[in-house]
Motif scaffolding. Sequence first.
Motif: not given
Length: 207
Positions: A87-97
């Motif tokens: 999903g967009i929110s989870i993946n945005g955060s995960l890619s930053k991490k």
Amino acid sequence: MNRNLTTLLCSLIVALYFIYGANTLHAQVQKDSVRIFFYQGRADLDMKLRSNKLELERLLDLCSSIEDTTLYYNNISIKGWTSPEGGISINGSLSKKRTDAIIEFLSTNVQKKINTIDVQFKGSDWNRLLDLVRRDKGIPFQAEAINIVEQLMILDEAEKYKYFDKIRTLHSGRIYAYLYQKVFPELRSTIIQFAKKKKTLFIRFNG
């Protein structure tokens, strides 16, 4: 100047001119890239996952070339990516991490100054997904899978996820199951691109 030497130098200059098609030989740019993979939903650097250990060692070797006196510019670009199932929110955060993990690794292991670090974290790697779907002949109903991914490329990020959901149930989930097992692991990665330029060589013609 010795006539033979003068003739040799003129011949060399003419040859270089015709090879490069200009009076200036522009800076040679060398690019190398390192791709580090992650487990689903995780952002820690696992040295045992695939070739991560060797790739990180190669990244350090690339960084060590910064002291090369023939170079005048160096740049590192770090792009964090995920597979699309989160999903967009989870993946945005995960890619930053995931990009943060690489930055921390560089901060800990590289003492030399790097002029520029460009960091991007955009969630799912749709472009790489499209490329892999096009190339993998083992995907069930490949033509339909390609069609869906091609169509979502023109949508905004939120709509991409909604459109991609069509694959989850298509043909009883056979396409999605294959992608989940064979393709998605290739998307859970961070790519580090290293560029360096050598000094420009100018050739001037008199007259």
